[in-house]
Design a protein around this motif. Structure first.
Motif, PDB file in Angstrom:
ATOM      1  N   LEU A 424       0.854   3.090  -3.864  1.00  0.00           N
ATOM      2  CA  LEU A 424      -0.158   2.054  -3.645  1.00  0.00           C
ATOM      3  C   LEU A 424       0.410   0.883  -2.853  1.00  0.00           C
ATOM      4  O   LEU A 424      -0.252   0.333  -1.975  1.00  0.00           O
ATOM      5  CB  LEU A 424      -0.712   1.569  -4.994  1.00  0.00           C
ATOM      6  N   LEU A 427       0.660   1.974   0.862  1.00  0.00           N
ATOM      7  CA  LEU A 427      -0.640   1.991   1.526  1.00  0.00           C
ATOM      8  C   LEU A 427      -1.201   0.583   1.681  1.00  0.00           C
ATOM      9  O   LEU A 427      -1.852   0.262   2.680  1.00  0.00           O
ATOM     10  CB  LEU A 427      -1.607   2.871   0.732  1.00  0.00           C
ATOM     11  N   SER A 428      -0.926  -0.282   0.710  1.00  0.00           N
ATOM     12  CA  SER A 428      -1.362  -1.674   0.818  1.00  0.00           C
ATOM     13  C   SER A 428      -0.690  -2.365   2.000  1.00  0.00           C
ATOM     14  O   SER A 428      -1.327  -3.133   2.739  1.00  0.00           O
ATOM     15  CB  SER A 428      -1.033  -2.425  -0.480  1.00  0.00           C
ATOM     16  N   ASN A 429       0.590  -2.086   2.193  1.00  0.00           N
ATOM     17  CA  ASN A 429       1.287  -2.665   3.343  1.00  0.00           C
ATOM     18  C   ASN A 429       0.697  -2.177   4.661  1.00  0.00           C
ATOM     19  O   ASN A 429       0.669  -2.905   5.653  1.00  0.00           O
ATOM     20  CB  ASN A 429       2.773  -2.312   3.288  1.00  0.00           C
ATOM     21  N   VAL A 431      -2.401  -1.514   5.136  1.00  0.00           N
ATOM     22  CA  VAL A 431      -3.616  -2.306   5.348  1.00  0.00           C
ATOM     23  C   VAL A 431      -3.241  -3.655   5.954  1.00  0.00           C
ATOM     24  O   VAL A 431      -3.860  -4.130   6.907  1.00  0.00           O
ATOM     25  CB  VAL A 431      -4.382  -2.506   4.020  1.00  0.00           C
ATOM     26  N   GLY A 432      -2.192  -4.267   5.407  1.00  0.00           N
ATOM     27  CA  GLY A 432      -1.766  -5.570   5.897  1.00  0.00           C
ATOM     28  C   GLY A 432      -1.334  -5.555   7.345  1.00  0.00           C
ATOM     29  O   GLY A 432      -1.491  -6.554   8.061  1.00  0.00           O
ATOM     30  N   ALA A 438      -8.852  -1.146   4.985  1.00  0.00           N
ATOM     31  CA  ALA A 438      -9.112  -1.975   3.806  1.00  0.00           C
ATOM     32  C   ALA A 438      -8.505  -1.322   2.575  1.00  0.00           C
ATOM     33  O   ALA A 438      -8.176  -0.127   2.574  1.00  0.00           O
ATOM     34  CB  ALA A 438     -10.616  -2.166   3.607  1.00  0.00           C
ATOM     35  N   THR A 439      -8.372  -2.101   1.511  1.00  0.00           N
ATOM     36  CA  THR A 439      -7.807  -1.576   0.263  1.00  0.00           C
ATOM     37  C   THR A 439      -8.728  -0.560  -0.391  1.00  0.00           C
ATOM     38  O   THR A 439      -8.301   0.168  -1.288  1.00  0.00           O
ATOM     39  CB  THR A 439      -7.524  -2.720  -0.726  1.00  0.00           C
ATOM     40  N   THR A 440      -9.971  -0.517   0.038  1.00  0.00           N
ATOM     41  CA  THR A 440     -10.904   0.484  -0.495  1.00  0.00           C
ATOM     42  C   THR A 440     -10.789   1.814   0.236  1.00  0.00           C
ATOM     43  O   THR A 440     -11.517   2.760  -0.073  1.00  0.00           O
ATOM     44  CB  THR A 440     -12.352  -0.033  -0.371  1.00  0.00           C
ATOM     45  N   ASP A 441      -9.859   1.888   1.222  1.00  0.00           N
ATOM     46  CA  ASP A 441      -9.739   3.097   2.035  1.00  0.00           C
ATOM     47  C   ASP A 441      -8.693   4.069   1.505  1.00  0.00           C
ATOM     48  O   ASP A 441      -8.336   5.024   2.200  1.00  0.00           O
ATOM     49  CB  ASP A 441      -9.400   2.726   3.483  1.00  0.00           C
ATOM     50  N   TYR A 442      -8.161   3.835   0.319  1.00  0.00           N
ATOM     51  CA  TYR A 442      -7.186   4.769  -0.239  1.00  0.00           C
ATOM     52  C   TYR A 442      -7.255   4.783  -1.756  1.00  0.00           C
ATOM     53  O   TYR A 442      -7.754   3.835  -2.383  1.00  0.00           O
ATOM     54  CB  TYR A 442      -5.765   4.426   0.227  1.00  0.00           C
TER      55      TYR A 442
END
Length: 495
Positions: A424, A427-429, A431-432, A438-442
């Protein structure tokens, strides 16, 4: 007090009251992304090791490693030069030959001097021995080449100089001493007899796998995101390139023969049976390039396509990105000639329908040279875009590079949580950094719901990761309504 590394101390069996310090590893919150712009180039050269990947980051590195650029469609230096101009900056280059190449040689005072690499560049190596004017028993041996540079060695005997050259990992020549070693004397010689051999066949470019890898297979484990067999247009190699690309997470850029027709290109692709997101096939409309060494050259479109992708983030497509250094194509002719032949919508439709891309002018954004389709050879509409190949490989290689540390750990809720946290966080990185939207994309699932005891008892742990990519604007439709009777709405549009 005793200090232990994490895992060395069994806290359930302590019997002596004391202070026990356990040193734990820093928690890994996310994985660092792997390089997404490294290009593997397999080609010919006038110098350099054969079948060995060489790190190149600039044109100076390439010239030092492979000698002057040659006016050949398969030349490594030309490919690197073109790709650098598009924004790429990281290469692993592998030289191939047909096996008839020879090293330049020369004899100075009975000492045999041989270039350490084969190739015609060795014929410009000059070896000079000079006597010191003050300490007359001391001599300096200078090995010089206009492109490869100079090396200097000092000594009082040929044995000393030969040993110094043998110990130098960057040496240009090696000395072979006769049974009776002559005394040093001033002298000069230019090596001769170095040859490049004939243009290698396709088999030399694909190479062999195994202990002694060569050609394309020498790029294994080099972390390349893109790969090209420069100037190779043999359709029989396309499925081999596809298999290699899938296994290595590498986007292979292939091409058709110079002066090809659309009908023949489509027929060749169908006959070859290549249908894979791991291969991008460029149409055989080769490009004119104004080389600073060899003048105007007709070159494969591979290095242009690889170069522009190598300079882009992995979520990007090569579609409509302006290319530099193109002065014409076989279809359009040289820019200086004033010709303006372009591709019709029907021609582009035929190419893209066959899974073949092309570089042409104009592009959707204006009158410039660009990759016109941004597609690979896959017939699946969900996987046929540049961005799918590059982003899928990027995420897969990033996970592959860092998640292996969990192997050997005790399967427990803590392990499940650590795995989820790292995935997580990674994947968040993304997005950044804009790689994902977006965080809703994974989503990541790694717990008892997908790891039942029947599986964990056998040592299996599974993490299910879903990632939604950002789409590429391929078909931009603008609805225009005009006229004196039109009622204009000025409401604020939704975000």
């Amino acid at each position: 007090m005793t200090i232990y590394q994490s895992g060395q101390l069994n806290t359930n069996s302590l019997t002596v009251p004391d202070l026990y310090v356990q040193v734990q590893r820093p928690q890994t919150l996310a994985l660092n992304g792997v390089p997404s712009g490294r290009i593997g180039v397999v080609g010919t050269a006038a110098w350099g090791p054969v079948g060995t990947p060489v790190i190149v980051g600039a044109m100076g590195d390439c010239l030092s490693a492979f000698g002057p650029k040659q006016a050949l469609a398969t030349d490594i230096g030309t490919a690197v030069n073109i790709a650098l101009l598009q924004g790429a900056a990281d290469f692993r280059c592998v030289r191939v030959t047909d096996g008839t190449d020879a090293a330049a040689t020369g004899t100075l005072d009975g000492i045999s001097l041989t270039a350490i690499h084969t190739g015609s560049a060795g014929n410009a190596i000059v070896v000079i021995v000079t006597q010191d004017t003050i300490i007359t028993t001391s001599y300096t041996l200078t090995v010089t080449h206009a492109v490869l540079g100079s090396r200097t060695y000092r000594g009082a005997t040929w044995s000393t100089l030969a040993a110094a050259m043998a110990a130098d990992g960057t040496a240009l020549v090696r000395a072979t001493l006769p049974g009776t070693v002559p005394a040093l004397a001033a002298g000069t010689i230019t090596l001769a007899g170095g040859t490049d051999g004939a243009t290698p066949g396709t088999a030399a470019f694909t190479g062999t796998d195994g202990v002694a890898r060569s050609g394309m297979y020498a790029l294994r484990g080099q972390g390349c995101a893109l790969g090209l067999l420069h100037g190779v247009s043999d359709s029989t190699s396309w499925t081999t390139q596809a298999a290699f690309g899938l296994g290595e997470g590498m986007y292979m850029i292939a091409c058709g023969p110079a002066g090809d027709t659309i009908a023949n290109a489509a027929a060749q692709k169908a006959a070859a049976g290549v249908d894979s997101y791991a291969v991008k096939l460029m149409f055989g409309d080769w490009l004119w390039w104004d080389d600073d060494t060899n003048g105007s050259m007709l070159v494969s479109p591979q290095a242009f396509a690889a170069g522009i992708l190598g300079g882009l983030s992995p979520e990007q497509s090569g579609l409509n990105k302006e290319l530099s250094g193109v002065i014409g194509s076989q279809k359009a002719g040289l820019v200086s000639s004033g010709q303006a032949a372009t591709y019709s919508t029907a021609e582009l439709s035929a190419l893209f329908g066959a899974g073949i891309d092309v570089i042409c002018n104009p592009a959707p954004g204006g009158s410039y040279w660009a990759v016109r389709g941004g597609i690979n050879t896959s017939s699946d509409a969900d996987t046929d875009d540049d961005s799918y190949t590059r982003l899928t490989n990027y995420i897969a290689e990033t996970v592959n590079a860092g998640m292996g540390t969990f192997v050997g750990a005790v399967i427990s809720p803590t392990l499940f949580g650590d795995i989820r946290a790292v995935l997580l966080g990674t994947l968040s990185n993304m997005v950044g950094s804009g790689v994902l939207g977006a965080t809703t994309d994974y989503a990541v699932v790694c717990d008892t719901t997908n790891n039942p005891q029947s599986a964990t008892a056998l040592g299996y742990v599974r993490a299910d990761v879903q990632v939604r990519y950002q789409g590429i604007n391929r078909f931009f439709v603008v609805n225009l309504q005009g006229g004196a009777s039109v009622t204009v709405s000025t409401g604020t549009p939704a975000a």
